[in-house]
Enzyme design. Sequence first.
Site, short mmCIF file in Angstrom:
data_model
loop_
_atom_site.label_atom_id
_atom_site.label_comp_id
_atom_site.label_asym_id
_atom_site.label_seq_id
_atom_site.Cartn_x
_atom_site.Cartn_y
_atom_site.Cartn_z
N PHE A 24 -125.23 -0.22 8.62
CA PHE A 24 -124.06 -1.11 8.69
C PHE A 24 -122.88 -0.52 7.89
O PHE A 24 -123.06 -0.12 6.75
CB PHE A 24 -124.49 -2.47 8.10
CG PHE A 24 -123.40 -3.48 7.98
CD1 PHE A 24 -122.74 -3.97 9.10
CD2 PHE A 24 -123.00 -3.95 6.72
CE1 PHE A 24 -121.73 -4.92 8.98
CE2 PHE A 24 -122.00 -4.90 6.60
CZ PHE A 24 -121.36 -5.38 7.72
N GLN A 25 -121.74 -0.45 8.49
CA GLN A 25 -120.49 0.05 7.88
C GLN A 25 -120.53 1.54 7.52
O GLN A 25 -119.72 2.00 6.72
CB GLN A 25 -120.11 -0.75 6.63
CG GLN A 25 -119.76 -2.21 6.95
CD GLN A 25 -119.21 -2.97 5.76
OE1 GLN A 25 -119.64 -2.76 4.63
NE2 GLN A 25 -118.26 -3.85 6.01
N PHE B 283 -85.11 2.15 16.21
CA PHE B 283 -84.97 3.60 16.23
C PHE B 283 -85.56 4.17 17.52
O PHE B 283 -84.99 5.05 18.16
CB PHE B 283 -85.70 4.18 15.01
CG PHE B 283 -85.38 5.61 14.74
CD1 PHE B 283 -84.23 5.95 14.05
CD2 PHE B 283 -86.22 6.62 15.16
CE1 PHE B 283 -83.93 7.28 13.80
CE2 PHE B 283 -85.92 7.95 14.92
CZ PHE B 283 -84.78 8.28 14.23
C1 LIG Z 1 -97.32 3.67 11.81
C2 LIG Z 1 -96.25 4.11 12.76
N1 LIG Z 1 -96.24 3.68 14.04
C3 LIG Z 1 -95.25 4.07 14.88
C4 LIG Z 1 -94.26 4.91 14.46
C5 LIG Z 1 -93.13 5.31 15.41
N2 LIG Z 1 -91.88 4.66 14.96
C6 LIG Z 1 -91.00 5.24 14.14
S1 LIG Z 1 -89.71 4.30 13.74
C7 LIG Z 1 -90.28 3.03 14.68
C8 LIG Z 1 -89.49 1.75 14.79
C9 LIG Z 1 -89.35 1.03 13.49
O1 LIG Z 1 -88.89 -0.26 13.75
P1 LIG Z 1 -88.35 -1.20 12.63
O2 LIG Z 1 -89.24 -1.15 11.45
O3 LIG Z 1 -88.06 -2.52 13.19
O4 LIG Z 1 -86.99 -0.46 12.18
P2 LIG Z 1 -85.64 -0.32 13.09
O5 LIG Z 1 -85.63 1.09 13.57
O6 LIG Z 1 -85.67 -1.33 14.17
O7 LIG Z 1 -84.55 -0.61 12.11
C10 LIG Z 1 -91.48 3.38 15.32
C11 LIG Z 1 -92.24 2.52 16.25
C12 LIG Z 1 -94.34 5.36 13.12
N3 LIG Z 1 -93.43 6.20 12.61
N4 LIG Z 1 -95.31 4.94 12.29
#
Ligand SMILES: Cc1ncc(C[n+]2csc(CCOP(=O)(O)OP(=O)(O)O)c2C)c(N)n1
Length: 578
Positions: free
Chosen positions: A112-113, A471
């Site tokens: 387990f785990q 972004f």
């Molecule tokens: C753990 C993780 N998942 C996905 C990504 C890809 N990624 C980079 S920036 C981003 C968007 C971030 O969105 P938010 O926190 O709302 O900031 P915004 O750009 O909208 O200001 C994503 C999905 C990442 N860098 N890290």
Amino acid sequence: MAQSVADQFVETLAVAGVKRIYGIVGDSLNGLTDSLRRQGKIEWVHVRHEEVAAFAAGAEAHLTGELAVCAGSCGPGNLHLINGLFDCHRSRVPVLAIAAQIPSAEIGAGYFQETHPETLFKECSHYCELISAPNQMPRTLEIAIRQAVGNRGVSVVVIPGDVALQPAADAPAPKAEGLLPRRAVVTPPRDDVDRLAALLNGDGRVTMLCGSGCRDAHDQVLALADRLKAPIVHAFRGKEYIEWDNPFDVGMTGLIGFSSGYYAMLDCDVLLMLGTDFPYRQFYPRGPGVRIAQVDVRPENIGRRVSVDLGVVGDVRATLDALTPLVKEQRARSHLDQATQHYRKARKELDALAAGSTGKHLIHPQPIAKAISDHAAADAIFTCDVGLPVVWAARYLAMNGKRRLIGSFWHGSMANAMAQSIGAQAAFPGRQVISLSGDGGFSMLMGDFLSLVQLGLPVKVVVFNNSALGFIEIEQKSSGFIDFGTSFKNPNFAAMAEASGVRGIRIEDPADVDKGIAAALAHDGPVLVDAVVSRMVLPIPPAITAEMAKGFTLYMVKAVLGGRAEDLIDLARADLWA
Ligand SMILES: Cc1ncc(C[n+]2csc(CCOP(=O)(O)OP(=O)(O)O)c2C)c(N)n1
Ligand SMILES: [Mg+2]
């Protein structure tokens, strides 16, 4: 009561100066946590997700330069640490992770785990070993500590719960002097310094690119820039060390940089890289006559981003102490003047975008970031989420040598900011800690928002609430994709904060930005600012702008052909170039 392995373990940590351990308890960790409780020297910082524990430990290690510790129970408990540990390791901060393991007799039987942390964490650590018997202690733990501190990065010790409960073997008591290796100062050989001076003393316009290796070398870097009449471009991790009180500063280049940094770097005859491994190759000068010299304490960094004419292995400060007296003075300042003038213009444009406005339209994120910088304490600690918040932090947070800025600048993980703010505030209870969070980043590890109340941490969380993974949405559109999977249906985060026992302030009108941020930062407990901001805003450097224009054209064609009029309306409304 005879000393157990766990008792010996926590005593060794206390000798190493460990003040707290971030983590979540579990049966395999009970031996260790019970020793901590009885010992009473090390605080247990009880978070809600182990990833947060690892980010928090990383923030503490970054800010203090000293060993910080996180822990998870067997299997999923310690597996949750992994993303934060990658961040710590890539940011080269000294963190020890304690990964508790299933009972030793069950290892290898599909129990387990069952996981194998010593394999799982190999890639994100300098040292990762299983303690399978009491007589490995405290030596294995000591080696782990020395590796994390001396080589700067992560060490992982894996310890089955039953081994922790066994009687400790006799062993010499650990001594702090032998446990915590100090950083060596690396001075390059004299010929390297001479060759570097000769390269810089030739004709031509010199630009300097400075990274986090310039820590502790602010004055040396400026003195050299003065002799060379060289503009200074910084990489993001160099910002907190080099941007302030710096008349040679011309800003940043790169994906989140802006035009003055971009051109100062492209338009030079000699590029001098100091303590930087800036990764984006397309931003380095490419002209046939350009010569590039790089100073870095890590030989493996030399020449790996751009072909260099001269690589010098050494600490920036020690190298410049030897180099600067050899560099000729009385150089023409036209290159510097042109670059700094360009910077002033770019800065003015950026500041204009951050000027407050009133009315019914959506708030731009820039005035939020500028207000944070304006109202923050002189020694505030900022954390910023990956996504657009890093852009606003890079452009609007003014550094001064006392303020600190941390993020997930190498690993590039979302959700780092609030998690790091927990470690920052735990380590510095008297300083103002401000998290610039994305709505995506904040909600990804939102469970630990509750930890601010639980742990009594007065963190100021500002959520840039654009109802999107902003972004990425911009990236998709500007690469010619129809945006997909980027929208959020968000709650009122301020109301949610209030329900959690945290002061919540929602800002929806541009006229309220300044007073809302000021009130949040003046509050003496934890606060959440829910800043409802416009979704499509991104000022970007010229090369990217041209690329993006092509991408946007393709996106528009696709939107028309696909009958997605709403996508075009969206774009038409966007403040993309603002
Ligand atoms: C753990 C993780 N998942 C996905 C990504 C890809 N990624 C980079 S920036 C981003 C968007 C971030 O969105 P938010 O926190 O709302 O900031 P915004 O750009 O909208 O200001 C994503 C999905 C990442 N860098 N890290
Ligand atoms: Mg967002």
